[in-house]
Every structure is written in structure tokens, then in C-alpha cells.
Design a protein around this motif. Structure first.
Motif, PDB file in Angstrom:
ATOM      1  N   ILE A 321       0.855  -1.186   0.000  1.00  0.00           N
ATOM      2  CA  ILE A 321       0.000   0.000   0.000  1.00  0.00           C
ATOM      3  C   ILE A 321       0.892   1.237   0.000  1.00  0.00           C
ATOM      4  N   GLY A 322       0.627   2.149  -0.944  1.00  0.00           N
ATOM      5  CA  GLY A 322       1.479   3.318  -1.084  1.00  0.00           C
ATOM      6  C   GLY A 322       0.755   4.638  -0.920  1.00  0.00           C
ATOM      7  N   PHE A 323       1.132   5.586  -1.754  1.00  0.00           N
ATOM      8  CA  PHE A 323       0.612   6.952  -1.701  1.00  0.00           C
ATOM      9  C   PHE A 323      -0.910   6.967  -1.823  1.00  0.00           C
ATOM     10  N   ARG A 324      -1.554   7.680  -0.891  1.00  0.00           N
ATOM     11  CA  ARG A 324      -3.020   7.775  -0.834  1.00  0.00           C
ATOM     12  C   ARG A 324      -3.682   6.404  -0.749  1.00  0.00           C
ATOM     13  N   ARG A 325      -3.017   5.464  -0.073  1.00  0.00           N
ATOM     14  CA  ARG A 325      -3.537   4.107   0.158  1.00  0.00           C
ATOM     15  C   ARG A 325      -3.787   3.337  -1.137  1.00  0.00           C
ATOM     16  N   LYS A 326      -3.071   3.669  -2.192  1.00  0.00           N
ATOM     17  CA  LYS A 326      -3.217   2.937  -3.441  1.00  0.00           C
ATOM     18  C   LYS A 326      -2.299   1.722  -3.437  1.00  0.00           C
ATOM     19  N   GLU A 327      -2.832   0.619  -3.917  1.00  0.00           N
ATOM     20  CA  GLU A 327      -2.065  -0.617  -3.945  1.00  0.00           C
ATOM     21  C   GLU A 327      -1.147  -0.634  -5.160  1.00  0.00           C
ATOM     22  N   PHE A 328       0.057  -1.156  -4.979  1.00  0.00           N
ATOM     23  CA  PHE A 328       0.992  -1.306  -6.090  1.00  0.00           C
ATOM     24  C   PHE A 328       1.797  -2.590  -5.892  1.00  0.00           C
ATOM     25  N   THR A 329       2.455  -3.020  -6.946  1.00  0.00           N
ATOM     26  CA  THR A 329       3.283  -4.227  -6.899  1.00  0.00           C
ATOM     27  C   THR A 329       4.727  -3.850  -6.622  1.00  0.00           C
ATOM     28  N   LEU A 330       5.262  -4.346  -5.510  1.00  0.00           N
ATOM     29  CA  LEU A 330       6.644  -4.076  -5.133  1.00  0.00           C
ATOM     30  C   LEU A 330       7.533  -5.213  -5.633  1.00  0.00           C
ATOM     31  N   TYR A 331       8.712  -4.847  -6.154  1.00  0.00           N
ATOM     32  CA  TYR A 331       9.638  -5.835  -6.701  1.00  0.00           C
ATOM     33  C   TYR A 331      10.888  -5.942  -5.827  1.00  0.00           C
ATOM     34  N   LYS A 332      11.284  -7.183  -5.522  1.00  0.00           N
ATOM     35  CA  LYS A 332      12.499  -7.444  -4.760  1.00  0.00           C
ATOM     36  C   LYS A 332      13.165  -8.700  -5.327  1.00  0.00           C
ATOM     37  N   PHE A 333      14.464  -8.819  -5.114  1.00  0.00           N
ATOM     38  CA  PHE A 333      15.115 -10.092  -5.423  1.00  0.00           C
ATOM     39  C   PHE A 333      14.675 -11.116  -4.371  1.00  0.00           C
ATOM     40  N   ARG A 334      14.341 -12.302  -4.829  1.00  0.00           N
ATOM     41  CA  ARG A 334      13.840 -13.335  -3.908  1.00  0.00           C
ATOM     42  C   ARG A 334      14.958 -13.784  -2.964  1.00  0.00           C
ATOM     43  N   THR A 335      14.667 -13.722  -1.661  1.00  0.00           N
ATOM     44  CA  THR A 335      15.642 -14.134  -0.645  1.00  0.00           C
ATOM     45  C   THR A 335      15.165 -15.350   0.142  1.00  0.00           C
ATOM     46  N   MET A 336      13.931 -15.784  -0.108  1.00  0.00           N
ATOM     47  CA  MET A 336      13.380 -16.931   0.610  1.00  0.00           C
ATOM     48  C   MET A 336      13.122 -18.087  -0.355  1.00  0.00           C
ATOM     49  N   VAL A 337      12.858 -19.224   0.214  1.00  0.00           N
ATOM     50  CA  VAL A 337      12.493 -20.380  -0.607  1.00  0.00           C
ATOM     51  C   VAL A 337      11.175 -20.088  -1.304  1.00  0.00           C
ATOM     52  N   ASN A 338      10.926 -20.770  -2.394  1.00  0.00           N
ATOM     53  CA  ASN A 338       9.686 -20.569  -3.127  1.00  0.00           C
ATOM     54  C   ASN A 338       8.486 -20.956  -2.252  1.00  0.00           C
ATOM     55  N   ASP A 339       7.385 -20.202  -2.382  1.00  0.00           N
ATOM     56  CA  ASP A 339       6.161 -20.446  -1.589  1.00  0.00           C
ATOM     57  C   ASP A 339       6.426 -20.326  -0.091  1.00  0.00           C
ATOM     58  N   ALA A 340       7.220 -19.325   0.290  1.00  0.00           N
ATOM     59  CA  ALA A 340       7.547 -19.132   1.706  1.00  0.00           C
ATOM     60  C   ALA A 340       6.313 -18.737   2.513  1.00  0.00           C
ATOM     61  N   GLU A 341       5.313 -18.147   1.858  1.00  0.00           N
ATOM     62  CA  GLU A 341       4.117 -17.704   2.565  1.00  0.00           C
ATOM     63  C   GLU A 341       2.884 -18.462   2.073  1.00  0.00           C
ATOM     64  N   LYS A 342       3.062 -19.726   1.821  1.00  0.00           N
ATOM     65  CA  LYS A 342       1.933 -20.526   1.331  1.00  0.00           C
ATOM     66  C   LYS A 342       0.843 -20.671   2.391  1.00  0.00           C
ATOM     67  N   ASN A 343       1.200 -20.465   3.668  1.00  0.00           N
ATOM     68  CA  ASN A 343       0.212 -20.564   4.749  1.00  0.00           C
ATOM     69  C   ASN A 343      -0.313 -19.199   5.188  1.00  0.00           C
ATOM     70  N   GLY A 344       0.013 -18.153   4.424  1.00  0.00           N
ATOM     71  CA  GLY A 344      -0.464 -16.820   4.762  1.00  0.00           C
ATOM     72  C   GLY A 344       0.683 -15.870   5.058  1.00  0.00           C
ATOM     73  N   PRO A 345       0.398 -14.548   5.167  1.00  0.00           N
ATOM     74  CA  PRO A 345       1.434 -13.557   5.437  1.00  0.00           C
ATOM     75  C   PRO A 345       2.176 -13.861   6.732  1.00  0.00           C
ATOM     76  N   SER A 346       3.495 -13.747   6.666  1.00  0.00           N
ATOM     77  CA  SER A 346       4.320 -14.033   7.838  1.00  0.00           C
ATOM     78  C   SER A 346       5.610 -13.249   7.731  1.00  0.00           C
ATOM     79  N   LEU A 347       5.895 -12.421   8.745  1.00  0.00           N
ATOM     80  CA  LEU A 347       7.118 -11.624   8.748  1.00  0.00           C
ATOM     81  C   LEU A 347       8.325 -12.512   9.016  1.00  0.00           C
ATOM     82  N   SER A 348       9.474 -12.099   8.496  1.00  0.00           N
ATOM     83  CA  SER A 348      10.692 -12.877   8.722  1.00  0.00           C
ATOM     84  C   SER A 348      11.125 -12.739  10.184  1.00  0.00           C
ATOM     85  N   LYS A 349      11.740 -13.773  10.686  1.00  0.00           N
ATOM     86  CA  LYS A 349      12.209 -13.797  12.068  1.00  0.00           C
ATOM     87  C   LYS A 349      13.709 -14.019  12.090  1.00  0.00           C
TER      88      LYS A 349
END
Length: 467
Positions: A321-349
Motif C-alpha cells: 500500500i502506497g501513496f493515498r492508500r493505493k495498492e501497487f506491486t513491489l519488486y524485490k530479489f527473492r531471498t526466501m524459498v519458493n512459496d515461503a508464505e503458502k500458509n499466509g502472510p508471515s514476517l521474517s524472524k
């Protein structure tokens, strides 16, 4: 806005033409050209007649003059014109005129002064005429901005009377009232005979009446209620104004939108001036473009290394969520295994097993953030700004810290004061702790502060303190 741009272009052309006439009759070196017609047909003169007015238009855009075409302050218009013309004249002088110093019989500073005087008088005269006619049409009631008042109580009724009882119009054409979820009482009978809508239907109301302004006027509310309403209005991407008696309830620097009549403050704007906003965006475009070009070998190396490290895409995409609460797609280099959040959103620990070995290195030096320069170039983000979060976490943060909604006044950033001072957050409580630095940035925004944050970020990257 189009009138101002056309007016500035014409006046800059006229000013440059007049200055060339002045040069023709004062600079002896041009006598060899013969007639005035021959002088004006000289290639350098023609090039200047085409290019230099465009330079001034570019400077006027950066100055922020065109950002608000209506209800301009005469005093701010004067100073904006003064400083932007002065900047343009200095650039012109050192780009083109300084070469003639040895051939000019007059003092070079006199030539500089003449150029400024001609350019300023031409540009400001045209602007003053356009502003006068626009302001007169607004005050006479011929022009106006369709407006909704958020609130249905005594304050809303009083505000309506204040806005409409003036000898001259303030430009607000009231189209109706919005009842918020926290207003349990019946609609105030003192309200004029205008439609009353629920805040849940505000998007429909805005489209139906082509709304251009929103004014909040609630009877009883606390800070949590106010920020809840603001958060609901941000996605509409409209000016959100508030009566001055609510000023102390907000945590960010806010400027008065009008000193005549009912004092209102615009809470949809950050503390940056219009010029600073444009300069910040200009530097974002230049900086992100250079980064994408210069760092392209690094991008290629990281992409190959990630691809060789295991299954999954090289670039990780995530909705933020960005400027004026508009949704956008953020791009990053993948640092986790594929399907790291298959069980739902989860912050890294700490010691998160989902993070790959190479991903841990990228996070340490924040190399995973590099693709976000593309987000900056697209306009989704800025190089410096509050860290963007997912709506899933924003909803939880706002329940505990409603003032988080203020961050949506500006574009999120690749780096931020919060990331420099606090770093990554691993849960909601840590996000809220980091929030105080983001709010502090919002209240102290400047290009100098951005530069300091960038320097500290570079230091963090090279020292490997990203985790």
C-alpha cells in the motif's frame, strides 16, 4: 494550468526577443551583421529563441507553480516568479551570454540585470492577469469546486453557513454531507436541504457529483476517530480539509489553505513545498535511472546467482500500500524459498529457515531492495520515504496506532529514517516502534534530510548492517 503554461511560454518568448533587441543596439560586435533582420536570423539567436523559453518552462515546472492552478496567493506568486526567473536568468547568463562579456561595452552585471528585469516583467504581468481573472470568477461565484462536507452535526451546519454567508464566494459548491460510522445521532435538522450519504458510499458520491474537495467537520471525535476518517478518504486522491480548531489533534506539519474567510487546513499534504515535491520527484527519476543503468551488471549477477540457487522466480512480487492508500506491486530479489508464505502472510524472524543462504547475504547488504528502483521510476515509490507495508499488517497497525494513516500523504521509499534508525521489524509491535521515526521524518521532510538518510543507508549497505 494550460493557460499558465501557454502564457509563460509566450511571455518567455517575448522577453527573450526584447532582450535580443537590447543586445543588438548595445553590443557593438553585432554591427557586422548589418540590419536587425539579419541579426535576428543569426543561427545562435534562432536557437536561443526556441530553446531558452523551454528552459524557463522546465524551471517553472520544477518550481511547483503549476501544481495548484486555482486560488493562488498573490504574494507567493510574486516570489515564486521572482526566484524561478532569477534562477533561469543566471543559467542563461552562464550558458550563453557570458561568452559575450569581452565584447559587451556595458558592465556584464548590467546585462544580467536587464535580462532579469525584462523576463520578470513579461512573465509576472501575464501571470497576474490570468490569476486576477481566475480569482474574480471564483469570488463572483462563476467558478467553484464541488465539495462534500464529512459530518452531519452542529459543526457541519455551522461550517456550511460560514462558507456560504460571505460577501464573496470561497469557491466551495456544497453538494451534500457524509455521515460517518461514529455519528450515531440523527441528522441535524439545521442542515440545509442537501443529500446525506453514508461514508461507505462515498466513492459513488464522489463520482456522481464530480467532487473536487472534501471538508471534515465532526462534532465529537478523538484522535483515533479522526485518523480513521482520514484513512478512509485518502484513496479518493482529493484535497482533504479540516477546520483550524482541530489543528492540535494532528501530528504532522500542516499549512493553512486560505487566510480569507473560514480558516481550513489541508491534511492531505506533507510539509514539503510544491517546489520541493517536484525537485524530490525529479531527483528520484534521475537517481533511479542512473541506478538501473550503472548497477545493471550487479542485477545480472544477482539474477544468475538466485536462479542457480534453487527453484522459484528471481524477482519476488508483493502487493503493498502506497501513496493515498493505493495498492501497487513491489519488486524485490527473492531471498526466501519458493512459496515461503503458502500458509499466509508471515514476517521474517531471526534465524528464519525460509531465508536461503544467499538470501541472507543479500538482506545483510540490502541487495534484495535494488529492483525497487524500478518502482521509483514508475512513480509507485520514492528513494526516501516511509517503508511500504501490506494491507494485512496496516489494518493491525492502525488499530493500535491510528496516526499510521498520515504516512500515506507521501510516496513510500526504498529507504527511510525508520529503516536507518530501527531496521527491519519482525512483528506488529516493532512496526509501531519504528513508526515514530517515520512520523518524525514526515514532520521534518526536506531534501537535506533525504540526503542524510541516503548517506546513512549507503553506510549501512557497505558495513553490512542491514539485518
Amino acid at each position: 494550468m494550460i493557460k499558465y503554461i501557454i502564457g509563460d511560454f509566450i511571455s518567455a518568448n517575448v522577453a527573450w526577443f526584447l532582450y535580443n533587441l537590447y543586445r543588438y543596439y548595445t553590443v557593438e560586435t553585432y554591427e557586422f551583421l548589418g540590419s536587425l533582420k539579419s541579426y535576428l536570423a543569426f543561427p545562435r539567436i534562432i536557437e536561443g529563441q526556441i530553446l531558452f523559453p523551454l528552459l524557463f518552462i522546465f524551471l517553472f515546472i520544477l518550481s511547483g507553480y503549476y501544481n495548484q492552478p486555482y486560488l493562488k496567493s498573490r504574494l507567493s506568486e510574486f516570489f515564486s516568479t521572482f526566484f524561478s526567473v532569477m534562477t533561469g536568468v543566471f543559467l542563461l547568463f552562464f550558458i550563453a551570454i557570458i561568452n559575450d562579456i569581452q565584447r559587451i561595452p556595458l558592465n556584464s552585471y548590467a546585462m544580467l540585470g536587464v535580462m532579469f528585469l525584462i523576463m520578470f516583467c513579461c512573465v509576472y504581468a501575464v501571470r497576474a492577469v490570468i490569476t486576477y481573472h481566475a480569482t474574480k470568477k471564483i469570488h463572483d461565484g462563476y467558478w467553484g469546486f464541488n465539495t462534500l462536507i464529512i459530518g452531519t452535526g452542529n459543526h457541519a451546519a455551522n461550517l456550511y453557513r460560514e462558507l456560504t454567508k460571505k460577501d464573496r464566494s470561497l469557491g466551495y459548491n456544497i453538494q451534500g454531507f457524509i455521515k460517518t460510522d461514529d455519528e450515531k445521532e440523527e441528522v441535524n435538522p439545521l442542515l440545509p436541504n442537501f443529500p446525506v450519504y453514508s461514508i461507505s458510499d462515498i466513492e459513488t458520491s464522489v463520482k456522481q457529483f464530480n467532487i473536487e474537495e472534501l471538508i471534515i467537520s465532526l462534532d465529537r471525535h478523538n484522535r483515533s476517530t479522526l485518523h480513521k476518517v482520514i484513512n478512509r478518504l485518502y484513496p479518493l486522491n482529493l484535497p482533504i480539509r479540516l477546520q483550524i480548531n482541530e489543528f492540535e489533534m494532528l501530528t504532522s506539519h500542516i499549512k493553512l489553505s486560505n487566510i480569507y474567510g473560514t480558516p481550513l487546513i489541508d491534511i492531505s499534504k506533507c510539509s514539503l513545498s510544491e517546489c520541493e515535491k517536484n525537485l524530490k520527484r525529479f531527483f528520484d527519476i534521475i537517481g533511479s535511472s542512473l541506478a538501473l543503468i550503472i548497477l545493471s551488471p550487479v542485477y545480472l549477477f544477482l539474477a544468475i546467482r538466485i536462479k542457480c540457487g534453487g527453484k522459484g522466480p528471481v524477482i519476488y512480487r508483493q502487493k503493498r500500500i502506497g501513496f493515498r492508500r493505493k495498492e501497487f506491486t513491489l519488486y524485490k530479489f527473492r531471498t526466501m524459498v519458493n512459496d515461503a508464505e503458502k500458509n499466509g502472510p508471515s514476517l521474517s524472524k531471526e534465524n528464519d529457515t525460509r531465508i536461503t543462504s544467499f538470501g541472507r547475504i543479500m538482506r545483510k547488504y540490502r541487495l534484495d531492495e535494488l529492483p525497487q528502483f524500478w518502482n521509483v521510476l514508475k512513480g509507485d515509490m520514492s528513494i526516501v520515504g516511509p517503508r511500504p507495508e501490506r494491507e494485512y499488517y496496516i489494518d493491525q497497525i492502525i488499530k493500535k496506532a491510528p496516526h499510521y494513516s498520515l504516512l500515506h500523504q507521501i510516496r513510500p521509499g526504498i529507504t527511510s529514517w525508520g529503516m536507518v534508525k530501527y531496521g527491519y521489524a519482525r512483528n506488529i509491535d516493532e512496526m509501531i516502534k519504528r513508526l515514530k521515526y517515520e512520523i518524525l521524518y514526515l514532520e521534518n521532510m526536506s531534501l537535506l534530510v533525504d540526503l542524510k538518510i541516503i548517506i546513512y543507508t549507503i553506510k549501512t549497505v557497505f558495513t553490512g548492517k542491514g539485518l
